[in-house]
Design a protein around this motif. Structure first.
Motif, PDB file in Angstrom:
ATOM      1  N   SER A 190       0.831  -1.202   0.000  1.00  0.00           N
ATOM      2  CA  SER A 190       0.000   0.000   0.000  1.00  0.00           C
ATOM      3  C   SER A 190       0.867   1.254   0.000  1.00  0.00           C
ATOM      4  CB  SER A 190      -0.925  -0.010   1.216  1.00  0.00           C
ATOM      5  OG  SER A 190      -1.828   1.061   1.166  1.00  0.00           O
ATOM      6  N   TYR A 191       1.991   1.211   0.723  1.00  0.00           N
ATOM      7  CA  TYR A 191       2.902   2.360   0.762  1.00  0.00           C
ATOM      8  C   TYR A 191       3.467   2.661  -0.626  1.00  0.00           C
ATOM      9  CZ  TYR A 191       7.115   5.080   1.674  1.00  0.00           C
ATOM     10  OH  TYR A 191       8.097   6.037   1.638  1.00  0.00           O
ATOM     11  N   PHE A 192       3.914   1.624  -1.321  1.00  0.00           N
ATOM     12  CA  PHE A 192       4.455   1.835  -2.663  1.00  0.00           C
ATOM     13  C   PHE A 192       3.364   2.243  -3.650  1.00  0.00           C
ATOM     14  CE2 PHE A 192       7.988  -0.709  -0.942  1.00  0.00           C
ATOM     15  CZ  PHE A 192       9.059   0.087  -1.343  1.00  0.00           C
ATOM     16  N   LYS A 193       2.143   1.759  -3.429  1.00  0.00           N
ATOM     17  CA  LYS A 193       1.015   2.184  -4.253  1.00  0.00           C
ATOM     18  C   LYS A 193       0.765   3.681  -4.075  1.00  0.00           C
ATOM     19  CE  LYS A 193      -3.874   1.116  -5.126  1.00  0.00           C
ATOM     20  NZ  LYS A 193      -5.034   0.279  -4.705  1.00  0.00           N
ATOM     21  N   LEU A 194       0.896   4.144  -2.838  1.00  0.00           N
ATOM     22  CA  LEU A 194       0.710   5.566  -2.542  1.00  0.00           C
ATOM     23  C   LEU A 194       1.794   6.411  -3.213  1.00  0.00           C
ATOM     24  CD1 LEU A 194      -1.074   7.549  -0.995  1.00  0.00           C
ATOM     25  CD2 LEU A 194       0.385   7.214   1.007  1.00  0.00           C
ATOM     26  N   ILE A 199      -5.004  10.677  10.482  1.00  0.00           N
ATOM     27  CA  ILE A 199      -4.031   9.818   9.788  1.00  0.00           C
ATOM     28  C   ILE A 199      -3.281   8.957  10.802  1.00  0.00           C
ATOM     29  CG2 ILE A 199      -1.850   9.826   8.511  1.00  0.00           C
ATOM     30  CD1 ILE A 199      -4.096  10.285   6.689  1.00  0.00           C
ATOM     31  N   LEU A 200      -2.854   9.578  11.903  1.00  0.00           N
ATOM     32  CA  LEU A 200      -2.159   8.836  12.956  1.00  0.00           C
ATOM     33  C   LEU A 200      -3.083   7.779  13.560  1.00  0.00           C
ATOM     34  CD1 LEU A 200       0.350   8.468  14.711  1.00  0.00           C
ATOM     35  CD2 LEU A 200      -0.532  10.243  16.242  1.00  0.00           C
ATOM     36  N   ILE A 201      -4.348   8.139  13.783  1.00  0.00           N
ATOM     37  CA  ILE A 201      -5.315   7.185  14.326  1.00  0.00           C
ATOM     38  C   ILE A 201      -5.505   6.015  13.361  1.00  0.00           C
ATOM     39  CG2 ILE A 201      -7.756   6.868  14.921  1.00  0.00           C
ATOM     40  CD1 ILE A 201      -7.723   9.752  15.979  1.00  0.00           C
ATOM     41  N   THR A 202      -5.542   6.316  12.054  1.00  0.00           N
ATOM     42  CA  THR A 202      -5.710   5.264  11.048  1.00  0.00           C
ATOM     43  C   THR A 202      -4.566   4.260  11.106  1.00  0.00           C
ATOM     44  OG1 THR A 202      -6.916   6.755   9.584  1.00  0.00           O
ATOM     45  CG2 THR A 202      -5.914   4.840   8.570  1.00  0.00           C
ATOM     46  N   TRP A 203      -3.347   4.754  11.272  1.00  0.00           N
ATOM     47  CA  TRP A 203      -2.192   3.851  11.354  1.00  0.00           C
ATOM     48  C   TRP A 203      -2.210   3.027  12.649  1.00  0.00           C
ATOM     49  CZ3 TRP A 203       0.484   1.903   7.727  1.00  0.00           C
ATOM     50  CH2 TRP A 203       0.732   2.621   6.549  1.00  0.00           C
ATOM     51  N   SER A 234     -14.300   2.798  -3.042  1.00  0.00           N
ATOM     52  CA  SER A 234     -13.555   3.631  -2.115  1.00  0.00           C
ATOM     53  C   SER A 234     -12.078   3.253  -2.154  1.00  0.00           C
ATOM     54  CB  SER A 234     -14.112   3.465  -0.694  1.00  0.00           C
ATOM     55  OG  SER A 234     -14.036   2.118  -0.296  1.00  0.00           O
ATOM     56  N   ASN A 235     -11.238   4.149  -1.636  1.00  0.00           N
ATOM     57  CA  ASN A 235      -9.799   3.906  -1.649  1.00  0.00           C
ATOM     58  C   ASN A 235      -9.447   2.656  -0.843  1.00  0.00           C
ATOM     59  OD1 ASN A 235      -9.253   6.233  -3.151  1.00  0.00           O
ATOM     60  ND2 ASN A 235      -9.233   7.508  -1.326  1.00  0.00           N
ATOM     61  N   SER A 236      -8.571   1.814  -1.400  1.00  0.00           N
ATOM     62  CA  SER A 236      -8.125   0.603  -0.694  1.00  0.00           C
ATOM     63  C   SER A 236      -6.685   0.767  -0.226  1.00  0.00           C
ATOM     64  CB  SER A 236      -8.240  -0.609  -1.626  1.00  0.00           C
ATOM     65  OG  SER A 236      -7.474  -0.410  -2.800  1.00  0.00           O
ATOM     66  N   ILE A 237      -6.311   2.008   0.051  1.00  0.00           N
ATOM     67  CA  ILE A 237      -4.926   2.306   0.458  1.00  0.00           C
ATOM     68  C   ILE A 237      -4.881   2.445   1.971  1.00  0.00           C
ATOM     69  CG2 ILE A 237      -2.976   3.869   0.139  1.00  0.00           C
ATOM     70  CD1 ILE A 237      -4.468   4.828  -2.413  1.00  0.00           C
ATOM     71  N   ILE A 238      -3.938   1.768   2.593  1.00  0.00           N
ATOM     72  CA  ILE A 238      -3.779   1.818   4.047  1.00  0.00           C
ATOM     73  C   ILE A 238      -3.135   3.146   4.434  1.00  0.00           C
ATOM     74  CG2 ILE A 238      -2.637   0.725   6.027  1.00  0.00           C
ATOM     75  CD1 ILE A 238      -2.702  -1.895   4.319  1.00  0.00           C
ATOM     76  N   GLY A 239      -3.623   3.739   5.527  1.00  0.00           N
ATOM     77  CA  GLY A 239      -2.995   4.946   6.051  1.00  0.00           C
ATOM     78  C   GLY A 239      -3.454   6.235   5.412  1.00  0.00           C
ATOM     79  N   VAL A 240      -4.636   6.236   4.780  1.00  0.00           N
ATOM     80  CA  VAL A 240      -5.194   7.479   4.253  1.00  0.00           C
ATOM     81  C   VAL A 240      -6.611   7.635   4.784  1.00  0.00           C
ATOM     82  CG1 VAL A 240      -3.829   7.308   2.144  1.00  0.00           C
ATOM     83  CG2 VAL A 240      -6.200   6.504   2.132  1.00  0.00           C
ATOM     84  N   THR A 241      -7.075   8.882   4.827  1.00  0.00           N
ATOM     85  CA  THR A 241      -8.478   9.148   5.140  1.00  0.00           C
ATOM     86  C   THR A 241      -9.154   9.604   3.865  1.00  0.00           C
ATOM     87  OG1 THR A 241      -8.082  11.468   5.673  1.00  0.00           O
ATOM     88  CG2 THR A 241      -7.837   9.870   7.455  1.00  0.00           C
ATOM     89  N   SER A 242     -10.468   9.461   3.802  1.00  0.00           N
ATOM     90  CA  SER A 242     -11.166   9.812   2.563  1.00  0.00           C
ATOM     91  C   SER A 242     -12.582  10.257   2.862  1.00  0.00           C
ATOM     92  CB  SER A 242     -11.191   8.612   1.614  1.00  0.00           C
ATOM     93  OG  SER A 242     -12.017   8.875   0.505  1.00  0.00           O
ATOM     94  N   ILE A 243     -13.073  11.235   2.092  1.00  0.00           N
ATOM     95  CA  ILE A 243     -14.451  11.696   2.231  1.00  0.00           C
ATOM     96  C   ILE A 243     -15.427  10.614   1.787  1.00  0.00           C
ATOM     97  CG2 ILE A 243     -14.579  12.749  -0.074  1.00  0.00           C
ATOM     98  CD1 ILE A 243     -16.204  15.031   1.210  1.00  0.00           C
ATOM     99  N   ALA A 244     -14.969   9.702   0.899  1.00  0.00           N
ATOM    100  CA  ALA A 244     -15.824   8.604   0.406  1.00  0.00           C
ATOM    101  C   ALA A 244     -15.193   7.285   0.802  1.00  0.00           C
ATOM    102  CB  ALA A 244     -15.995   8.699  -1.106  1.00  0.00           C
ATOM    103  N   ASN A 245     -15.247   6.982   2.095  1.00  0.00           N
ATOM    104  CA  ASN A 245     -14.524   5.829   2.615  1.00  0.00           C
ATOM    105  C   ASN A 245     -15.340   4.549   2.621  1.00  0.00           C
ATOM    106  OD1 ASN A 245     -12.172   4.692   3.905  1.00  0.00           O
ATOM    107  ND2 ASN A 245     -13.396   4.598   5.779  1.00  0.00           N
ATOM    108  N   ASN A 246     -16.661   4.654   2.877  1.00  0.00           N
ATOM    109  CA  ASN A 246     -17.454   3.438   3.068  1.00  0.00           C
ATOM    110  C   ASN A 246     -18.906   3.714   2.705  1.00  0.00           C
ATOM    111  OD1 ASN A 246     -18.721   1.133   3.922  1.00  0.00           O
ATOM    112  ND2 ASN A 246     -17.726   1.061   5.931  1.00  0.00           N
ATOM    113  N   LYS A 247     -19.388   3.043   1.638  1.00  0.00           N
ATOM    114  CA  LYS A 247     -20.779   3.242   1.215  1.00  0.00           C
ATOM    115  C   LYS A 247     -21.767   2.772   2.283  1.00  0.00           C
ATOM    116  CE  LYS A 247     -20.449   3.224  -3.817  1.00  0.00           C
ATOM    117  NZ  LYS A 247     -20.868   2.541  -5.064  1.00  0.00           N
ATOM    118  N   LYS A 248     -21.372   1.780   3.076  1.00  0.00           N
ATOM    119  CA  LYS A 248     -22.289   1.222   4.067  1.00  0.00           C
ATOM    120  C   LYS A 248     -22.642   2.245   5.140  1.00  0.00           C
ATOM    121  CE  LYS A 248     -20.807  -3.584   3.453  1.00  0.00           C
ATOM    122  NZ  LYS A 248     -20.191  -4.765   4.086  1.00  0.00           N
ATOM    123  N   SER A 249     -21.732   3.184   5.402  1.00  0.00           N
ATOM    124  CA  SER A 249     -21.987   4.195   6.434  1.00  0.00           C
ATOM    125  C   SER A 249     -22.583   5.474   5.852  1.00  0.00           C
ATOM    126  CB  SER A 249     -20.694   4.522   7.179  1.00  0.00           C
ATOM    127  OG  SER A 249     -19.752   5.115   6.308  1.00  0.00           O
TER     128      SER A 249
END
Length: 432
Positions: free
Chosen positions: A22-26, A110-114, A174-189
């Motif tokens: 995921s880091y290299f993808k970023l 971001i820190l909380i996500t990690w 939605s983004n499948s990258i670890i360690g990022v936040t997103s406005i469109a993270n989860n359709k279920k919510s």
């Protein structure tokens, strides 16, 4: 115990390996940067930073290889915005997206996500822990929404809710990258988030709930249009743009163009304005007036500026069918203005085409003929092709159809008048 320890290590190694990938993808996504914006050259970002009292000059990277807007980086945070969202959403919507991601920065999400992902590595075998951590991340998103709307006045909640829905309608996943936040993270919510936004406003939630139903149909089913007042839309997603040609130079070999002088002009996004608040409606009316003065048969249909972004393409279709007796015999011109405030060429005419329209080749032929004429007169042009386009941009309603962006929102009324006058002269020359 030794066997269990080996199984745990194996699972933890896989989770760690996924984080490395995921880091290299970023890094690759950052490398696909098209524009780099900061508070010194992008007023929208500067205003958002000032509103949240953030002194750090956080950069925005407009990139190709990400599905939805996101904040990344603990030490050097940056906001990533996909090119299709940056180019296809209004300035007000971009402002809400930036505010949302900056609230993530201010909340240290971001820190909380990690930390959440680190705990998932350790407790990968425990479904209860997984459920709790996923709930925690979902709550972070809702808390961020709450922080955003706490900075609003009057009825901005409604506009912010619609912005979230628009983002979901423009992305595949939605983004499948670890360690990022997103406005469109989860359709279920999504339903819970919209409910929260609705309950923080002074009017009822029914207005936003209607938008939820419409745009969930858009993003999940992607149905084509029917006969209802507000229909399901065909999504514009991050892979929808297929080709962009400066000065209309495409690989297609064109025959000598012979046109039809009957034109119908309208504005799907009638609420668009330029830097001095002059309206795109006036620009379209001026084109109609110039063509009629030259002896061409041109009609103008005025659209409702308050219609939601995606639904406007369907509403304009209804208006065309209701107000023009011979629209199938006309060339339809949908006049817009672009939103790239930092474009190197703000006085550029951009023509958008839907490849799924049944008359695409004829539309492309007309687009290149216009671009050639405009280029000869010193006006910079561009053709941009989309796989789908919302409702195929109404381009197959008439014998031909084009969306035409007359400059960007950074130019003024005088500059747009110059561009629309040149466009009118090119049309008169091409549609002999």
């Amino acid at each position: 115990m030794r066997l269990l320890s080996c199984i745990w290590c194996f699972g933890a190694l896989i989770a760690t390996f996924l984080a490395v990938i995921s880091y290299f993808k970023l890094l690759k996504i950052k490398g696909s940067m098209l524009y780099k914006l900061n508070k010194n050259n992008y007023a929208v970002l500067n205003n958002a930073l000032n509103k949240l009292k953030i002194k750090r000059n956080i950069e925005i990277l407009v990139v190709k290889n990400i599905s939805s807007p996101a904040l990344c980086g603990v030490l050097y945070p940056k906001i990533l915005i996909p090119i299709n969202i940056f180019e296809n959403m209004k300035g007000e919507d971009i402002n809400y997206i930036i505010l949302h991601e900056l609230c993530h920065y201010k909340r240290k999400d971001i820190l909380i996500t990690w930390i959440i992902y680190l705990l998932k590595i350790i407790y990968w075998f425990n479904p209860v822990i997984f459920f709790a951590l996923n709930t925690m991340r979902k709550d972070c998103e809702i808390a961020c929404d709450n922080m955003v709307i706490s900075n609003f006045k009057n009825d901005e909640n409604l506009n912010y809710g619609y912005t979230i829905l628009k983002v979901f309608s423009l992305i595949n996943k939605s983004n499948s990258i670890i360690g990022v936040t997103s406005i469109a993270n989860n359709k279920k919510s999504l339903k819970e988030r919209i409910s929260m936004i609705g309950h923080n406003k002074k009017f009822g939630i029914k207005n936003i709930a209607g938008g939820v139903i419409i745009l969930l149909i858009i993003s999940v089913l992607a149905l084509t249009s029917g006969k209802s007042n507000v229909q399901a839309t065909t999504k514009d997603n991050s892979n929808d743009v297929t080709n962009t040609f400066l000065n209309g130079k495409t690989n297609i070999k064109l025959s000598t163009y012979t046109g039809n002088s009957k034109v119908l002009i309208y504005n799907s996004h009638a609420g668009e304005t330029y830097s001095d608040n002059s309206s795109v409606i006036d620009t379209a009316k001026l084109l109609n007036e110039n063509l009629n003065k030259s002896g061409m048969d041109s009609e103008f249909i005025e659209c409702d500026p308050t219609v939601e972004y995606n639904a406007s393409y369907y509403k304009s279709e209804e208006l065309i069918k209701a107000n023009s007796n011979d629209y199938t015999e006309r060339i339809l011109l949908d006049i817009h203005r672009d939103v790239r405030e930092n474009s190197k060429f703000p006085e550029m005419i951009t023509i958008l085409l839907s490849e799924s329209a049944s008359n695409f080749e004829e539309n492309l032929e007309l687009a290149q003929a216009l671009c050639t004429e405009l280029d000869n007169n010193g006006v910079k042009t561009r053709i941009q092709q989309y796989k789908e386009g919302i409702n195929r941009y109404n381009q197959e309603l008439g014998i031909k159809g084009l969306i035409i962006d007359v400059g960007t929102d950074s130019i003024n009324g005088e500059q747009s008048t110059y561009l629309i006058t040149e466009l009118g002269e090119a049309l008169k020359s091409v549609l002999k």
